[in-house]
Design an enzyme around this catalytic site. Structure first.
Site, PDB file in Angstrom:
ATOM      1  N   THR A  21       0.820  -1.211   0.000  1.00 35.57           N
ATOM      2  CA  THR A  21       0.000   0.000   0.000  1.00 35.57           C
ATOM      3  C   THR A  21       0.854   1.260   0.000  1.00 35.57           C
ATOM      4  O   THR A  21       0.442   2.301  -0.520  1.00 35.57           O
ATOM      5  CB  THR A  21      -0.932  -0.015   1.236  1.00 35.57           C
ATOM      6  OG1 THR A  21      -1.749  -1.170   1.149  1.00 35.57           O
ATOM      7  CG2 THR A  21      -1.807   1.209   1.305  1.00 35.57           C
TER       8      THR A  21
ATOM      9  N   TYR B  20      -8.218   0.077  -3.734  1.00 34.49           N
ATOM     10  CA  TYR B  20      -7.007   0.582  -4.390  1.00 34.49           C
ATOM     11  C   TYR B  20      -6.170  -0.604  -4.840  1.00 34.49           C
ATOM     12  O   TYR B  20      -6.462  -1.756  -4.500  1.00 34.49           O
ATOM     13  CB  TYR B  20      -6.207   1.468  -3.427  1.00 34.49           C
ATOM     14  CG  TYR B  20      -5.680   0.712  -2.229  1.00 34.49           C
ATOM     15  CD1 TYR B  20      -6.463   0.522  -1.090  1.00 34.49           C
ATOM     16  CD2 TYR B  20      -4.409   0.159  -2.245  1.00 34.49           C
ATOM     17  CE1 TYR B  20      -5.989  -0.197  -0.012  1.00 34.49           C
ATOM     18  CE2 TYR B  20      -3.929  -0.570  -1.153  1.00 34.49           C
ATOM     19  CZ  TYR B  20      -4.726  -0.740  -0.049  1.00 34.49           C
ATOM     20  OH  TYR B  20      -4.268  -1.459   1.012  1.00 34.49           O
TER      21      TYR B  20
ATOM     22  N   THR C 218       1.771  -4.222   4.306  1.00 35.61           N
ATOM     23  CA  THR C 218       1.699  -4.463   5.752  1.00 35.61           C
ATOM     24  C   THR C 218       1.161  -5.849   6.116  1.00 35.61           C
ATOM     25  O   THR C 218       1.365  -6.304   7.238  1.00 35.61           O
ATOM     26  CB  THR C 218       0.816  -3.397   6.436  1.00 35.61           C
ATOM     27  OG1 THR C 218      -0.510  -3.480   5.913  1.00 35.61           O
ATOM     28  CG2 THR C 218       1.369  -2.001   6.245  1.00 35.61           C
ATOM     29  N   ASP C 219       0.479  -6.509   5.150  1.00 32.01           N
ATOM     30  CA  ASP C 219      -0.189  -7.765   5.522  1.00 32.01           C
ATOM     31  C   ASP C 219       0.770  -8.867   5.964  1.00 32.01           C
ATOM     32  O   ASP C 219       0.468  -9.629   6.886  1.00 32.01           O
ATOM     33  CB  ASP C 219      -1.045  -8.276   4.353  1.00 32.01           C
ATOM     34  CG  ASP C 219      -2.270  -7.398   4.108  1.00 32.01           C
ATOM     35  OD1 ASP C 219      -2.563  -6.534   4.955  1.00 32.01           O
ATOM     36  OD2 ASP C 219      -2.940  -7.586   3.067  1.00 32.01           O
TER      37      ASP C 219
ATOM     38  N   LYS D  35       0.783  -7.365  12.988  1.00 33.89           N
ATOM     39  CA  LYS D  35      -0.323  -6.505  12.551  1.00 33.89           C
ATOM     40  C   LYS D  35      -1.563  -6.856  13.364  1.00 33.89           C
ATOM     41  O   LYS D  35      -1.952  -8.017  13.443  1.00 33.89           O
ATOM     42  CB  LYS D  35      -0.579  -6.715  11.048  1.00 33.89           C
ATOM     43  CG  LYS D  35      -1.573  -5.718  10.475  1.00 33.89           C
ATOM     44  CD  LYS D  35      -1.699  -5.835   8.958  1.00 33.89           C
ATOM     45  CE  LYS D  35      -2.632  -4.734   8.443  1.00 33.89           C
ATOM     46  NZ  LYS D  35      -2.793  -4.801   6.973  1.00 33.89           N
TER      47      LYS D  35
ATOM     48  N   GLU E  14       4.580 -27.352  28.568  1.00 33.41           N
ATOM     49  CA  GLU E  14       3.788 -28.062  29.553  1.00 33.41           C
ATOM     50  C   GLU E  14       4.428 -29.445  29.724  1.00 33.41           C
ATOM     51  O   GLU E  14       5.164 -29.902  28.833  1.00 33.41           O
ATOM     52  CB  GLU E  14       2.323 -28.161  29.120  1.00 33.41           C
ATOM     53  CG  GLU E  14       2.103 -28.806  27.774  1.00 33.41           C
ATOM     54  CD  GLU E  14       0.654 -28.724  27.314  1.00 33.41           C
ATOM     55  OE1 GLU E  14      -0.114 -27.939  27.893  1.00 33.41           O
ATOM     56  OE2 GLU E  14       0.309 -29.472  26.381  1.00 33.41           O
TER      57      GLU E  14
HETATM   58  N1  ASP Z   1      -2.734  -5.547   1.027  1.00 27.95           N
HETATM   59  C1  ASP Z   1      -1.669  -4.607   1.290  1.00 27.95           C
HETATM   60  C2  ASP Z   1      -0.346  -5.362   1.258  1.00 27.95           C
HETATM   61  O1  ASP Z   1      -0.018  -6.012   2.193  1.00 27.95           O
HETATM   62  C3  ASP Z   1      -1.884  -3.937   2.594  1.00 27.95           C
HETATM   63  C4  ASP Z   1      -0.875  -2.901   2.971  1.00 27.95           C
HETATM   64  O2  ASP Z   1       0.203  -2.799   2.431  1.00 27.95           O
HETATM   65  O3  ASP Z   1      -1.194  -2.129   3.915  1.00 27.95           O
HETATM   66  O4  ASP Z   1       0.345  -5.287   0.273  1.00 27.95           O
END
Ligand code: ASP
Length: 324
Positions: free
Chosen positions: A12, A25, A91-92, A164, A280
């Site tokens: 993103t 997007y 971010t994923d 995340k 455990e």
């Molecule tokens: N779907 C995107 C990715 O991981 C989400 C992001 O970058 O925030 O490429």
């Protein structure tokens, strides 16, 4: 002037919506040259050079991109003309890439992974600020003693801790067990405590051939047959995203103990947020390993590297999960 190498993979932070207010997007639309031109107006105190490793959504990141990214990072770390590395990433799956690099790169220079939650043409795009913060962190030689770092939302996280926690909003990351290791703005950087990484050697040699390790998601009503349904040819390890503290139905536990006796490495993690899983008493007889503070997707990466390095002894694997 600090010289930083930017290794771009998409996400993103390089995404475009075509409108300032659209929800949908496309990730990975802006090339690294255009991106560096975009950040050129920020007055950052660093000389930036970029390499496009990929330009994709991070859901599609996997061994091939990791291999190219690792090779480019190694080249930059041994280049006297490079003082630090910034990796731009979706971010994923950012936490997985950051942890993999943390385990396989030497610690001689700062390495910072950064992303954004909003595409580049959205109102309130967070990517520019996150990037400026990443430049601040990567320019600090003190960052090198802290392994791979992740910069999101004015905070600095350790790669081992970060994950995340939200699908939307700019405060989408958290760290566990260490919440964060520093605070950053484009103009300031404050570390919480001293560097913790001793020596500069990578913990693991790079492997082009990561073994098959599956994640088994536990839930009420899971039965033993689900285990064999999930196994693929050549599976070497299973990480259980267990309920609570790495728990699972008794029939599943017995099936996994049978597989562990046949040499498949079984790691108990938790599907819970902040899922600390300790050993455990039955783990010794079952041949299981406790993931400690690593979530299932990070436990999978550590287990892959351990198996690739020739390790199969549950006691030695447990020591690696116990270590920082
Ligand atoms: N779907 C995107 C990715 O991981 C989400 C992001 O970058 O925030 O490429």
């Amino acid at each position: 002037m600090t010289k930083l190498t930017v290794l771009a993979t998409g996400g993103t932070i390089a995404g475009i919506a075509g409108s300032a207010i659209a929800h949908d997007y496309r990730s990975g639309e802006i090339g690294i040259e255009d991106y560096l031109e975009k950040v050129g107006g920020l007055g950052l105190e660093a000389e930036l050079s970029g390499t496009q490793i990929a330009n994709i959504d991070s859901a599609d990141i996997g061994p091939a991109v990791w291999q190219a990214l690792h090779a480019a990072a190694m080249a930059a770390l041994s280049d006297p003309a490079c003082d630090g590395i910034i990796v731009t990433h979706g971010t994923d799956t950012l936490e997985e890439t950051a942890f993999l690099l943390d385990l396989t790169l030497p610690g001689n220079k700062p390495v910072v992974v950064v992303g954004a939650m909003r595409p580049a043409d959205a109102v309130g795009y967070d990517g520019l600020r996150n990037f400026a913060n990443a430049v601040r962190v990567a320019s600090d030689p003190d960052a090198a003693g802290r392994g791979v770092l992740v910069v999101m939302g004015d905070r600095v996280f350790g790669a081992r801790d970060v994950y995340k926690v939200r699908t939307r909003g700019t405060e989408a990351f958290r760290g566990f067990p260490r919440e964060s290791v520093g605070l950053v703005t484009p103009a300031s950087l404050e570390w919480f405590g001293a560097p913790w990484r001793s020596g500069t050697d990578a913990a693991f040699a790079w492997s082009d051939d990561l073994p098959e390790v599956v994640i088994l998601y536990a839930h009420a009503g899971l039965d033993a047959a689900a285990v064999s349904r999930q196994l693929v040819e050549g599976t070497r390890g299973i990480v259980v995203a267990g309920v609570g503290e790495g728990n699972m139905p008794e029939s599943v536990r017995q099936e996994l103990a049978r597989l562990a006796a046949r040499g498949i490495c079984v790691v108990r993690a938790s599907r819970a947020d902040e899922g600390l899983v300790d050993r455990e008493p039955e783990d010794a007889t079952n041949g299981f390993v406790a993931a400690r503070a690593l979530n299932p997707q990070k436990a999978r990466i550590l287990l892959q590297l351990l198996i690739a390095s020739g390790e199969s002894d549950p006691a030695a694997i447990q020591r690696a999960f116990d270590g920082r």
